[in-house]
Every structure is written in structure tokens, then in C-alpha cells.
Design an enzyme around this catalytic site. Structure first.
Site, PDB file in Angstrom:
ATOM      1  N   HIS A  19      -6.728  -3.390   5.256  1.00 27.08           N
ATOM      2  CA  HIS A  19      -6.240  -3.004   3.922  1.00 27.08           C
ATOM      3  C   HIS A  19      -7.411  -2.717   2.965  1.00 27.08           C
ATOM      4  O   HIS A  19      -7.605  -3.427   1.971  1.00 27.08           O
ATOM      5  CB  HIS A  19      -5.331  -4.091   3.333  1.00 27.08           C
ATOM      6  CG  HIS A  19      -4.435  -3.573   2.233  1.00 27.08           C
ATOM      7  ND1 HIS A  19      -3.182  -4.081   1.999  1.00 27.08           N
ATOM      8  CD2 HIS A  19      -4.621  -2.601   1.312  1.00 27.08           C
ATOM      9  CE1 HIS A  19      -2.645  -3.438   0.969  1.00 27.08           C
ATOM     10  NE2 HIS A  19      -3.510  -2.541   0.532  1.00 27.08           N
TER      11      HIS A  19
ATOM     12  N   ASP B 168      -3.833   1.046   7.870  1.00 30.52           N
ATOM     13  CA  ASP B 168      -4.614   0.255   6.916  1.00 30.52           C
ATOM     14  C   ASP B 168      -3.816  -0.944   6.426  1.00 30.52           C
ATOM     15  O   ASP B 168      -4.352  -1.829   5.785  1.00 30.52           O
ATOM     16  CB  ASP B 168      -4.999   1.138   5.713  1.00 30.52           C
ATOM     17  CG  ASP B 168      -5.931   0.435   4.741  1.00 30.52           C
ATOM     18  OD1 ASP B 168      -6.856  -0.270   5.204  1.00 30.52           O
ATOM     19  OD2 ASP B 168      -5.738   0.570   3.513  1.00 30.52           O
TER      20      ASP B 168
ATOM     21  N   LEU C 140       5.023  12.158  -1.345  1.00 29.54           N
ATOM     22  CA  LEU C 140       4.033  13.069  -1.943  1.00 29.54           C
ATOM     23  C   LEU C 140       3.911  12.748  -3.440  1.00 29.54           C
ATOM     24  O   LEU C 140       4.387  13.489  -4.296  1.00 29.54           O
ATOM     25  CB  LEU C 140       4.442  14.529  -1.731  1.00 29.54           C
ATOM     26  CG  LEU C 140       3.340  15.548  -2.035  1.00 29.54           C
ATOM     27  CD1 LEU C 140       2.345  15.643  -0.882  1.00 29.54           C
ATOM     28  CD2 LEU C 140       3.936  16.935  -2.312  1.00 29.54           C
ATOM     29  N   GLY C 141       3.269  11.620  -3.720  1.00 28.88           N
ATOM     30  CA  GLY C 141       2.994  11.240  -5.109  1.00 28.88           C
ATOM     31  C   GLY C 141       1.536  11.535  -5.403  1.00 28.88           C
ATOM     32  O   GLY C 141       0.980  12.512  -4.904  1.00 28.88           O
ATOM     33  N   ARG C 142       0.909  10.662  -6.214  1.00 29.49           N
ATOM     34  CA  ARG C 142      -0.503  10.888  -6.567  1.00 29.49           C
ATOM     35  C   ARG C 142      -1.380  10.883  -5.310  1.00 29.49           C
ATOM     36  O   ARG C 142      -2.151  11.816  -5.064  1.00 29.49           O
ATOM     37  CB  ARG C 142      -0.973   9.800  -7.545  1.00 29.49           C
ATOM     38  CG  ARG C 142      -0.366   9.937  -8.926  1.00 29.49           C
ATOM     39  CD  ARG C 142      -0.660   8.708  -9.755  1.00 29.49           C
ATOM     40  NE  ARG C 142       0.003   7.542  -9.206  1.00 29.49           N
ATOM     41  CZ  ARG C 142       0.899   6.802  -9.872  1.00 29.49           C
ATOM     42  NH1 ARG C 142       1.200   7.064 -11.114  1.00 29.49           N
ATOM     43  NH2 ARG C 142       1.472   5.756  -9.283  1.00 29.49           N
TER      44      ARG C 142
ATOM     45  N   ARG D 266       2.347   0.668   2.759  1.00 30.64           N
ATOM     46  CA  ARG D 266       2.575  -0.762   2.936  1.00 30.64           C
ATOM     47  C   ARG D 266       3.095  -0.950   4.357  1.00 30.64           C
ATOM     48  O   ARG D 266       3.868  -0.114   4.846  1.00 30.64           O
ATOM     49  CB  ARG D 266       3.626  -1.298   1.954  1.00 30.64           C
ATOM     50  CG  ARG D 266       3.155  -1.416   0.514  1.00 30.64           C
ATOM     51  CD  ARG D 266       2.173  -2.591   0.337  1.00 30.64           C
ATOM     52  NE  ARG D 266       1.757  -2.771  -1.036  1.00 30.64           N
ATOM     53  CZ  ARG D 266       0.644  -2.275  -1.562  1.00 30.64           C
ATOM     54  NH1 ARG D 266      -0.176  -1.558  -0.833  1.00 30.64           N
ATOM     55  NH2 ARG D 266       0.325  -2.515  -2.822  1.00 30.64           N
TER      56      ARG D 266
ATOM     57  N   GLU E 262       0.516  -9.114   6.367  1.00 31.13           N
ATOM     58  CA  GLU E 262      -0.938  -9.259   6.164  1.00 31.13           C
ATOM     59  C   GLU E 262      -1.282 -10.671   5.698  1.00 31.13           C
ATOM     60  O   GLU E 262      -0.510 -11.250   4.939  1.00 31.13           O
ATOM     61  CB  GLU E 262      -1.412  -8.245   5.113  1.00 31.13           C
ATOM     62  CG  GLU E 262      -1.235  -6.834   5.579  1.00 31.13           C
ATOM     63  CD  GLU E 262      -1.600  -5.799   4.518  1.00 31.13           C
ATOM     64  OE1 GLU E 262      -2.161  -6.172   3.473  1.00 31.13           O
ATOM     65  OE2 GLU E 262      -1.324  -4.629   4.732  1.00 31.13           O
TER      66      GLU E 262
HETATM   67  P1  NAP Z   1       3.292   7.460  -6.594  1.00 33.66           P
HETATM   68  O1  NAP Z   1       2.524   8.494  -7.337  1.00 33.66           O
HETATM   69  O2  NAP Z   1       4.379   6.708  -7.304  1.00 33.66           O
HETATM   70  O3  NAP Z   1       3.912   8.173  -5.297  1.00 33.66           O
HETATM   71  C1  NAP Z   1       4.892   7.621  -4.487  1.00 33.66           C
HETATM   72  C2  NAP Z   1       5.698   8.760  -3.869  1.00 33.66           C
HETATM   73  O4  NAP Z   1       6.616   8.209  -2.921  1.00 33.66           O
HETATM   74  C3  NAP Z   1       6.529   9.540  -4.885  1.00 33.66           C
HETATM   75  O5  NAP Z   1       6.230  10.909  -4.737  1.00 33.66           O
HETATM   76  C4  NAP Z   1       7.990   9.273  -4.500  1.00 33.66           C
HETATM   77  O6  NAP Z   1       8.741  10.448  -4.711  1.00 33.66           O
HETATM   78  C5  NAP Z   1       7.845   8.925  -3.017  1.00 33.66           C
HETATM   79  N1  NAP Z   1       8.920   8.065  -2.520  1.00 33.66           N
HETATM   80  C6  NAP Z   1       9.389   6.913  -3.065  1.00 33.66           C
HETATM   81  N2  NAP Z   1      10.362   6.411  -2.307  1.00 33.66           N
HETATM   82  C7  NAP Z   1      10.522   7.255  -1.263  1.00 33.66           C
HETATM   83  C8  NAP Z   1      11.407   7.286  -0.144  1.00 33.66           C
HETATM   84  N3  NAP Z   1      12.322   6.342   0.035  1.00 33.66           N
HETATM   85  N4  NAP Z   1      11.285   8.327   0.730  1.00 33.66           N
HETATM   86  C9  NAP Z   1      10.366   9.302   0.551  1.00 33.66           C
HETATM   87  N5  NAP Z   1       9.517   9.316  -0.507  1.00 33.66           N
HETATM   88  C10 NAP Z   1       9.602   8.313  -1.388  1.00 33.66           C
HETATM   89  O7  NAP Z   1       2.336   6.355  -6.020  1.00 33.66           O
HETATM   90  P2  NAP Z   1       0.813   6.517  -5.508  1.00 33.66           P
HETATM   91  O8  NAP Z   1      -0.124   6.218  -6.601  1.00 33.66           O
HETATM   92  O9  NAP Z   1       0.682   7.785  -4.764  1.00 33.66           O
HETATM   93  O10 NAP Z   1       0.759   5.273  -4.483  1.00 33.66           O
HETATM   94  C11 NAP Z   1       1.636   5.230  -3.369  1.00 33.66           C
HETATM   95  C12 NAP Z   1       1.566   3.897  -2.657  1.00 33.66           C
HETATM   96  O11 NAP Z   1       0.349   3.804  -1.928  1.00 33.66           O
HETATM   97  C13 NAP Z   1       1.528   2.654  -3.543  1.00 33.66           C
HETATM   98  O12 NAP Z   1       2.807   2.292  -4.026  1.00 33.66           O
HETATM   99  C14 NAP Z   1       0.950   1.608  -2.628  1.00 33.66           C
HETATM  100  O13 NAP Z   1       1.961   0.925  -1.928  1.00 33.66           O
HETATM  101  C15 NAP Z   1       0.103   2.430  -1.644  1.00 33.66           C
HETATM  102  N6  NAP Z   1      -1.334   2.162  -1.835  1.00 33.66           N
HETATM  103  C16 NAP Z   1      -2.052   1.653  -0.792  1.00 33.66           C
HETATM  104  C17 NAP Z   1      -3.406   1.405  -0.942  1.00 33.66           C
HETATM  105  C18 NAP Z   1      -4.232   0.858   0.182  1.00 33.66           C
HETATM  106  O14 NAP Z   1      -5.232   0.210  -0.084  1.00 33.66           O
HETATM  107  N7  NAP Z   1      -3.888   1.117   1.416  1.00 33.66           N
HETATM  108  C19 NAP Z   1      -4.026   1.644  -2.171  1.00 33.66           C
HETATM  109  C20 NAP Z   1      -3.264   2.176  -3.197  1.00 33.66           C
HETATM  110  C21 NAP Z   1      -1.919   2.426  -3.029  1.00 33.66           C
HETATM  111  P3  NAP Z   1      10.341  10.348  -5.018  1.00 33.66           P
HETATM  112  O15 NAP Z   1      10.485   9.407  -6.166  1.00 33.66           O
HETATM  113  O16 NAP Z   1      10.755  11.764  -5.313  1.00 33.66           O
HETATM  114  O17 NAP Z   1      10.963   9.851  -3.764  1.00 33.66           O
END
Ligand code: NAP
Length: 308
Positions: free
Chosen positions: A274, A251, A147-149, A227, A256
Site C-alpha cells: 500500500h 497495492d 475514472l475519477g481524479r 482498496r 491489510e
Molecule cells: P474520485 O475522484 O472520487 O474517483 C472515484 C471514481 O470512482 C469516480 O469517477 C466514480 O464515478 C467512480 N466510482 C464510484 N463508485 C463506482 C462503482 N460502483 N463502479 C464504478 N465506478 C465507481 O477519487 P480518486 O481521488 O480518484 O481516488 C480513488 C480511490 O483511490 C480512493 O477512494 C482510494 O480508495 C484509492 N486510493 C488509493 C491509494 C493507494 O495508496 N493505493 C492512494 C489514493 C487513493 P461515479 O460516481 O460516476 O461512479
């Protein structure tokens, strides 16, 4: 003043004016033999190109790796830091776009939208057949892993659809009113929809394990926009094949652009190449943020969105 030499993919989504501020070396793949590498001071890095010790060795003057995208699991940030190279990414500007796509995947997977569309195109409706009723999202509880951005933006949308939402992070989020699970398997057992939005990389490798998939169970749907490496793909395929999981919307994939043949054969999955952030405006905003970082860096003001 001489222009800084930067490495950039041939087609990069930002204006020509911005690129013209630099001495650009165009290359799709960073490898030995690309002319001018030894003089390169920054990279605009797109795709899943890996940057580790070997690649850094080729660029002794490198100061900045500006990643196009929010995930930077393809970059060895520790190796870069040891050489005082700063790594930036493009957070925030893609959050809503990716969250929209996650919702699209969820609805498509549960309500079987692609399957229904194929049915219509095949002329089966016209010929008098009726498309079978689908499962419903009504009354389901969703668990967000990460639950990040993006995870927060997904939660907001799910609540707009009157779904109950819970989450699992490594740490509870201060001020968040959603129910928190420290134990991922327990959360998977308590929900019918599991949405993965963590970063990739070693720490989350196969986090969605065989055990978690089993806990989600035969009425469960998995959506992954994070991912491919975060999910045990073999266990996922087995569960989908044997009716031990209802459906999946994916996605991203472990290797990939290769997608396992088994997944391609299954009818209860929705597969996308993706495209989470893949809308024109958002890709341009991401390209511009890469260049905002480059401009700020070379103006001596430091990076705008460093990853740590
Ligand atoms: P973010 O704000 O850093 O959020 C990531 C969240 O994951 C944080 O809340 C973190 O909380 C949690 N987390 C990290 N490790 C974890 C674990 N082992 N178990 C449970 N929770 C965990 O990042 P975001 O901007 O939301 O982006 C997230 C990811 O989406 C990116 O890193 C990227 O891989 C993916 N993404 C995919 C696409 C696509 O095209 N499909 C596009 C953009 C991004 P804690 O630190 O408290 O664990």
C-alpha cells in the site's frame, strides 16, 4: 487564546511549526484510555483506523476529522454528520503519484520485472540461463473502473503509451471522449487490462467479482490501487493459480497488512505494501493539506476539502 486540542499520530508528515499551533495529543490508535480524548476537537487521521459510533462517543467535543489520504471508507461519515462533525480528506495532491504507481504495477506485472530481477540476483543470467520472454503490452486495450481524479491520470499515462483506454463508472462522464461502459462485466470481456481506481467501502465491496475476473480471462491482467475490498480476493487467487488470469499487480489487500499466503506463493503477481502515495514529497503535501484544513477550520473559515 488557548490552543485547540487535536489528536495526531506520533510521526506525522508536516512541519513541527504547524503542529505547535495546537495542543497535540499523540496516539497511534484511537481507543478508550488515550488521555485527553474527551477534550479533543479535531483528529488528524492516518492509516485504516476505523471511526464509527463507538469512537465518536469517546470524543464529545469533536468538530473535525481530517483524514490523511483520499479514501475515507474507514470513517462512518453518516455517523459523523449526525453529530455535525465535518470530515475532510486530501484529494488532488496525491493523484499523479498514485497514477505513476499504477503504471509501474502494470508494466511490472506484464513484463515480469520483479521476476526478471530475482533471476538476475540469483546469478542465473551470469550462469548462462536466459530469462523467458514475457507477454507484451503492445496492442492491449485497458479498462479503468473508476475514472475519477486518479483514474483520469492513469488514462492519460496509458494513452501516452499508445494504449486504447475505455472506462466504467456508475455514470458516464460529461465531456469525456473515452468509450464508456455501463456494464462492468462487458467491459472486462472487451479488454486485456483492468485497472481498479474506485473508492472502497460497502458500495464497491467485491465489485471485481468472480464473474468480472472470469470475463477478463486468461490473457487478462488486473491492477488494483483502490482498496482490497473492491476485489473478490478468493476468486482472484483461484484464477491466478489456475491460469484463468495472466497476472495481477496489487497495492492494496482486503485485510491489510495481512496478505493471503496463496498470493505470496504465486509467481504471476506483483505485490506492494500500500505505497500508492508513498513518496516523501507527496506525503508531506498530504500532511500539509490536513493542517490547511485544521487551520482554516479553527480560524472560522470552514474546511477546505470536505468529503461531501
Ligand atoms: P474520485 O475522484 O472520487 O474517483 C472515484 C471514481 O470512482 C469516480 O469517477 C466514480 O464515478 C467512480 N466510482 C464510484 N463508485 C463506482 C462503482 N460502483 N463502479 C464504478 N465506478 C465507481 O477519487 P480518486 O481521488 O480518484 O481516488 C480513488 C480511490 O483511490 C480512493 O477512494 C482510494 O480508495 C484509492 N486510493 C488509493 C491509494 C493507494 O495508496 N493505493 C492512494 C489514493 C487513493 P461515479 O460516481 O460516476 O461512479
Amino acid at each position: 487564546m488557548s490552543k485547540a486540542k487535536i489528536l495526531i499520530p506520533k510521526i506525522f508528515p508536516t512541519s513541527r511549526d504547524r503542529i505547535n499551533g495546537y495542543d497535540a495529543v499523540y496516539a497511534e490508535v484511537l481507543k478508550e484510555g488515550v488521555p485527553g480524548l474527551s477534550e479533543v476537537r479535531a483528529i488528524a487521521l492516518a492509516g485504516q483506523q476505523k471511526i464509527g459510533e463507538a469512537e465518536l462517543e469517546l470524543m464529545p467535543k469533536l468538530e473535525l476529522i481530517a483524514k490523511f489520504g483520499v479514501g475515507y471508507d474507514s470513517v462512518d461519515v453518516d455517523a459523523a454528520s449526525r453529530r455535525n462533525i465535518v470530515v475532510t480528506n486530501t484529494p488532488d495532491v496525491l493523484t499523479d503519484e498514485v497514477a505513476d504507481l499504477a503504471l509501474g504495477l502494470l508494466i511490472a506485472a506484464v513484463r515480469r520485472i520483479p521476476q526478471a530481477e530475482r533471476f538476475l540476483r540469483e546469478g542465473r543470467w551470469r550462469n548462462g540461463e536466459t530469462f523467458p520472454l514475457s507477454p507484451s503490452l503492445r496492442g492491449l486495450k485497458a479498462g479503468i473502473v473508476g475514472l475519477g481524479r486518479i483514474g483520469e491520470a492513469i488514462a492519460q499515462r496509458l494513452r501516452g503509451m499508445n494504449m486504447e483506454v475505455v472506462y466504467c463508472n456508475r455514470r458516464q462522464k460529461p465531456g469525456c471522449d473515452l468509450e464508456y461502459y455501463a456494464d462492468l462485466t462487458q467491459m472486462a470481456a472487451d479488454v486485456q487490462v483492468l485497472i481498479v481506481a474506485t473508492p472502497g467501502g460497502g458500495e464497491t465491496d467485491k465489485l471485481i467479482s468472480r464473474e468480472v475476473i472470469a470475463a477478463l480471462g486468461q490473457h487478462g491482467t488486473l491492477v488494483n490501487i483502490a482498496r482490497g475490498t473492491v476485489v473478490d480476493e478468493d476468486a482472484l487467487v483461484e484464477a491466478l493459480k489456475n491460469g484463468r488470469l495472466l497476472a495481477a499487480g496489487l497495492d492494496v489487500f482486503a485485510k491489510e497488512p495481512k496478505v493471503p499466503d496463496d498470493l505470496l506463493q504465486l509467481d504471476n503477481v506483483v505485490l506492494l505494501p500500500h505505497v500508492g502515495s508513498g513518496a516523501i514529497k507527496t506525503r508531506q503535501d498530504m500532511g500539509d493539506l490536513v493542517f490547511d484544513n485544521l487551520d482554516s477550520w479553527f480560524a472560522g473559515r470552514g474546511a477546505i476539502t470536505p468529503v461531501r
